[in-house]
Motif scaffolding. Sequence first.
Motif, short mmCIF file in Angstrom:
data_model
loop_
_atom_site.label_atom_id
_atom_site.label_comp_id
_atom_site.label_asym_id
_atom_site.label_seq_id
_atom_site.Cartn_x
_atom_site.Cartn_y
_atom_site.Cartn_z
N LYS A 61 1.61 -1.01 -0.37
CA LYS A 61 0.08 -0.42 -0.07
C LYS A 61 1.10 1.35 0.22
O LYS A 61 1.38 1.11 0.41
N GLY A 97 -2.92 4.48 -0.83
CA GLY A 97 -3.30 3.80 -0.05
C GLY A 97 -4.32 3.99 0.94
O GLY A 97 -4.89 3.43 1.84
N LEU A 143 -14.29 3.00 -3.86
CA LEU A 143 -14.09 1.79 -4.70
C LEU A 143 -14.81 0.85 -4.12
O LEU A 143 -15.68 0.79 -3.71
N GLN A 177 -12.49 -4.42 -5.10
CA GLN A 177 -11.90 -3.26 -4.17
C GLN A 177 -11.58 -2.93 -2.74
O GLN A 177 -9.59 -3.53 -3.20
N ARG A 178 -11.72 -2.51 -2.31
CA ARG A 178 -12.02 -2.53 -0.93
C ARG A 178 -11.35 -3.57 -0.60
O ARG A 178 -10.40 -3.49 0.57
N LEU A 191 -7.74 -3.79 -1.55
CA LEU A 191 -6.73 -3.39 -0.93
C LEU A 191 -5.92 -3.70 0.18
O LEU A 191 -4.66 -3.41 1.45
N LEU A 201 -6.26 -0.83 -8.95
CA LEU A 201 -5.32 -0.03 -7.33
C LEU A 201 -4.04 0.55 -7.16
O LEU A 201 -3.14 1.52 -7.07
N LEU A 243 -2.65 3.56 -5.29
CA LEU A 243 -2.44 2.84 -3.71
C LEU A 243 -2.05 1.61 -3.87
O LEU A 243 -2.06 2.19 -2.23
#
Length: 86
Positions: A5, A9, A20, A24-25, A28, A57, A62
Amino acid sequence: MIPVKTTAGQQVLKDRSIKLTPRQRAALILIDGKRSLVDVLQATSAAGIDRGDLERLFHLELVSATGDGTGSLGTEPTQASPLGEE
């Protein structure tokens, strides 16, 4: 390659300043500087997370690549996305 990250991010996880998708979250959150891209994809495949989610991302900066060569996705390297790097 092992993604990490970025500062951005980490901030997005705290304040949700960039929209997001839930997938995607989740990806991450799993990116911790220890898991390879392949590991992240395998761990999240049941949730429907795919390469495109990870590419987003990277595009949003991020996450960045450590470039240590582990976890290749087996594709040709591209300049636009570090997901193909070995």
